[in-house]
Design a protein around this motif. Structure first.
Motif, mmCIF file in Angstrom:
data_model
loop_
_atom_site.group_PDB
_atom_site.id
_atom_site.type_symbol
_atom_site.label_atom_id
_atom_site.label_comp_id
_atom_site.label_asym_id
_atom_site.label_seq_id
_atom_site.Cartn_x
_atom_site.Cartn_y
_atom_site.Cartn_z
ATOM 1 N N GLN A 38 -85.610 -9.833 23.888
ATOM 2 C CA GLN A 38 -84.484 -10.366 24.645
ATOM 3 C C GLN A 38 -83.212 -10.310 23.804
ATOM 4 O OE1 GLN A 38 -85.149 -14.325 26.111
ATOM 5 N NE2 GLN A 38 -83.408 -14.246 27.480
ATOM 6 N N ASN A 39 -83.311 -10.694 22.535
ATOM 7 C CA ASN A 39 -82.145 -10.652 21.648
ATOM 8 C C ASN A 39 -81.675 -9.225 21.398
ATOM 9 O OD1 ASN A 39 -81.823 -13.420 21.346
ATOM 10 N ND2 ASN A 39 -83.238 -13.523 19.622
ATOM 11 N N LEU A 40 -82.623 -8.302 21.188
ATOM 12 C CA LEU A 40 -82.246 -6.899 20.979
ATOM 13 C C LEU A 40 -81.521 -6.344 22.205
ATOM 14 C CD1 LEU A 40 -85.217 -5.087 19.177
ATOM 15 C CD2 LEU A 40 -82.916 -5.485 18.312
ATOM 16 N N PHE A 41 -82.086 -6.576 23.384
ATOM 17 C CA PHE A 41 -81.447 -6.073 24.600
ATOM 18 C C PHE A 41 -80.064 -6.689 24.790
ATOM 19 C CE2 PHE A 41 -85.644 -4.510 26.080
ATOM 20 C CZ PHE A 41 -85.249 -3.262 26.550
ATOM 21 N N SER A 42 -79.892 -7.967 24.454
ATOM 22 C CA SER A 42 -78.589 -8.619 24.643
ATOM 23 C C SER A 42 -77.517 -8.000 23.754
ATOM 24 C CB SER A 42 -78.688 -10.125 24.414
ATOM 25 O OG SER A 42 -78.863 -10.405 23.043
ATOM 26 N N THR A 43 -77.908 -7.435 22.615
ATOM 27 C CA THR A 43 -76.926 -6.772 21.749
ATOM 28 C C THR A 43 -76.537 -5.393 22.293
ATOM 29 O OG1 THR A 43 -78.561 -5.710 20.309
ATOM 30 C CG2 THR A 43 -77.834 -7.929 19.683
ATOM 31 N N LEU A 44 -77.327 -4.863 23.215
ATOM 32 C CA LEU A 44 -77.097 -3.504 23.726
ATOM 33 C C LEU A 44 -76.395 -3.466 25.079
ATOM 34 C CD1 LEU A 44 -80.544 -1.952 22.769
ATOM 35 C CD2 LEU A 44 -78.364 -1.673 21.580
ATOM 36 N N GLY A 45 -76.247 -4.612 25.711
ATOM 37 C CA GLY A 45 -75.566 -4.617 27.006
ATOM 38 C C GLY A 45 -76.110 -5.670 27.937
ATOM 39 N N ASN A 46 -75.798 -5.499 29.222
ATOM 40 C CA ASN A 46 -76.210 -6.446 30.252
ATOM 41 C C ASN A 46 -77.400 -5.866 31.003
ATOM 42 O OD1 ASN A 46 -76.219 -8.590 32.055
ATOM 43 N ND2 ASN A 46 -74.713 -7.636 33.391
ATOM 44 N N PHE A 47 -78.552 -6.521 30.891
ATOM 45 C CA PHE A 47 -79.781 -6.068 31.537
ATOM 46 C C PHE A 47 -80.410 -7.212 32.297
ATOM 47 C CE2 PHE A 47 -79.133 -3.553 27.734
ATOM 48 C CZ PHE A 47 -79.148 -2.276 28.257
ATOM 49 N N ASP A 48 -81.064 -6.881 33.389
ATOM 50 C CA ASP A 48 -81.811 -7.858 34.180
ATOM 51 C C ASP A 48 -83.249 -7.811 33.660
ATOM 52 O OD1 ASP A 48 -82.990 -9.457 36.087
ATOM 53 O OD2 ASP A 48 -82.725 -8.023 37.728
ATOM 54 N N LEU A 49 -83.596 -8.747 32.765
ATOM 55 C CA LEU A 49 -84.905 -8.746 32.118
ATOM 56 C C LEU A 49 -85.862 -9.719 32.785
ATOM 57 C CD1 LEU A 49 -83.878 -8.832 28.340
ATOM 58 C CD2 LEU A 49 -84.380 -6.828 29.744
ATOM 59 N N ALA A 50 -87.102 -9.293 32.920
ATOM 60 C CA ALA A 50 -88.187 -10.166 33.362
ATOM 61 C C ALA A 50 -89.332 -9.952 32.384
ATOM 62 C CB ALA A 50 -88.620 -9.823 34.779
ATOM 63 N N PHE A 51 -90.155 -10.974 32.220
ATOM 64 C CA PHE A 51 -91.249 -10.906 31.251
ATOM 65 C C PHE A 51 -92.570 -11.234 31.909
ATOM 66 C CE2 PHE A 51 -87.466 -11.666 28.776
ATOM 67 C CZ PHE A 51 -87.632 -10.865 27.667
ATOM 68 N N ALA A 52 -93.602 -10.530 31.479
ATOM 69 C CA ALA A 52 -94.972 -10.821 31.913
ATOM 70 C C ALA A 52 -95.835 -10.855 30.652
ATOM 71 C CB ALA A 52 -95.470 -9.758 32.875
ATOM 72 N N ARG A 53 -96.763 -11.804 30.600
ATOM 73 C CA ARG A 53 -97.585 -11.988 29.405
ATOM 74 C C ARG A 53 -98.796 -11.058 29.348
ATOM 75 N NH1 ARG A 53 -95.080 -15.402 26.586
ATOM 76 N NH2 ARG A 53 -94.202 -17.327 27.368
ATOM 77 N N ASP A 54 -99.130 -10.429 30.460
ATOM 78 C CA ASP A 54 -100.265 -9.499 30.462
ATOM 79 C C ASP A 54 -100.144 -8.560 31.652
ATOM 80 O OD1 ASP A 54 -101.314 -10.813 32.786
ATOM 81 O OD2 ASP A 54 -102.405 -12.224 31.528
ATOM 82 N N GLY A 55 -101.071 -7.610 31.713
ATOM 83 C CA GLY A 55 -101.029 -6.609 32.772
ATOM 84 C C GLY A 55 -101.147 -7.177 34.168
ATOM 85 N N GLU A 56 -102.018 -8.165 34.332
ATOM 86 C CA GLU A 56 -102.196 -8.762 35.667
ATOM 87 C C GLU A 56 -100.919 -9.442 36.145
ATOM 88 O OE1 GLU A 56 -105.714 -10.998 36.502
ATOM 89 O OE2 GLU A 56 -106.951 -9.634 35.308
ATOM 90 N N ALA A 57 -100.270 -10.194 35.255
ATOM 91 C CA ALA A 57 -99.007 -10.848 35.622
ATOM 92 C C ALA A 57 -97.928 -9.807 35.922
ATOM 93 C CB ALA A 57 -98.551 -11.775 34.500
ATOM 94 N N ALA A 58 -97.933 -8.695 35.187
ATOM 95 C CA ALA A 58 -96.951 -7.639 35.412
ATOM 96 C C ALA A 58 -97.152 -6.990 36.782
ATOM 97 C CB ALA A 58 -97.047 -6.587 34.311
ATOM 98 N N LEU A 59 -98.403 -6.730 37.146
ATOM 99 C CA LEU A 59 -98.669 -6.141 38.462
ATOM 100 C C LEU A 59 -98.235 -7.090 39.575
ATOM 101 C CD1 LEU A 59 -102.099 -4.381 37.829
ATOM 102 C CD2 LEU A 59 -99.836 -3.310 38.061
ATOM 103 N N ALA A 60 -98.417 -8.403 39.367
ATOM 104 C CA ALA A 60 -97.947 -9.387 40.345
ATOM 105 C C ALA A 60 -96.423 -9.347 40.455
ATOM 106 C CB ALA A 60 -98.430 -10.786 39.964
ATOM 107 N N CYS A 61 -95.720 -9.220 39.317
ATOM 108 C CA CYS A 61 -94.249 -9.112 39.327
ATOM 109 C C CYS A 61 -93.802 -7.883 40.102
ATOM 110 C CB CYS A 61 -93.708 -8.985 37.901
ATOM 111 S SG CYS A 61 -93.353 -10.518 37.082
ATOM 112 N N LEU A 62 -94.514 -6.777 39.907
ATOM 113 C CA LEU A 62 -94.152 -5.531 40.582
ATOM 114 C C LEU A 62 -94.340 -5.621 42.094
ATOM 115 C CD1 LEU A 62 -95.629 -3.039 37.995
ATOM 116 C CD2 LEU A 62 -93.215 -3.228 38.638
ATOM 117 N N LYS A 63 -95.226 -6.512 42.543
ATOM 118 C CA LYS A 63 -95.406 -6.701 43.983
ATOM 119 C C LYS A 63 -94.242 -7.465 44.596
ATOM 120 C CE LYS A 63 -100.420 -6.497 44.142
ATOM 121 N NZ LYS A 63 -101.665 -7.233 44.300
#
Length: 136
Positions: free
Chosen positions: A20-45
């Motif tokens: 998050q800190n690295l991305f904030s130094t590079l510009g404005n991004f809409d970041l979301a986080f998932a702790r594992d693959g299952e949570a990521a697939l749920a986010c993608l839905k």
């Protein structure tokens, strides 16, 4: 143009903050986080992303299993893979993704640095459609 939307799939809370800190130094991004693959697939839905940045080595559903799930998703975002594992492992995961028609735009060794993210973002932005010029 709206900021790039990026889903970061990473199981370590420290890495969430670090990225998050690295991305904030590079510009404005809409970041979301998932702790594992299952949570990521749920986010993608629930919403679309321009990019998924995933770790390979995670408990439960690992990065390769997540890539297989991502391949079955109707709106496939671009993919970047990060890992502290060997470069050979990164290349193997990239090959799996490519064989499943998932567009891989980056392979990043950990620890992730700003230069690697800058290159990744540059590649991602080159893939985004540009808005037509306004006519007067």
């Amino acid at each position: 143009m709206k900021p790039c939307s990026i889903l970061i799939v990473e199981d370590h809370p420290f890495q969430h903050l670090y990225l998050q800190n690295l991305f904030s130094t590079l510009g404005n991004f809409d970041l979301a986080f998932a702790r594992d693959g299952e949570a990521a697939l749920a986010c993608l839905k629930s919403r679309d992303f321009d990019l998924v940045l995933t770790d390979l080595l995670m408990p439960g559903m690992d990065g390769v299993q997540f890539i297989q799930g991502l391949a079955a998703h109707p709106s496939r975002p671009a993919l970047a893979i990060m890992s502290a594992a060997s470069r050979r492992m990164l290349m193997g995961a990239s090959l799996v993704a490519s064989n499943l028609q998932v567009k891989v735009i980056g392979l990043i060794s950990k620890p992730v640095n700003a230069a690697a993210l800058r290159c990744l973002i540059s590649h991602l932005q080159s893939l985004r459609p540009t808005a037509p010029a306004a006519t007067l």
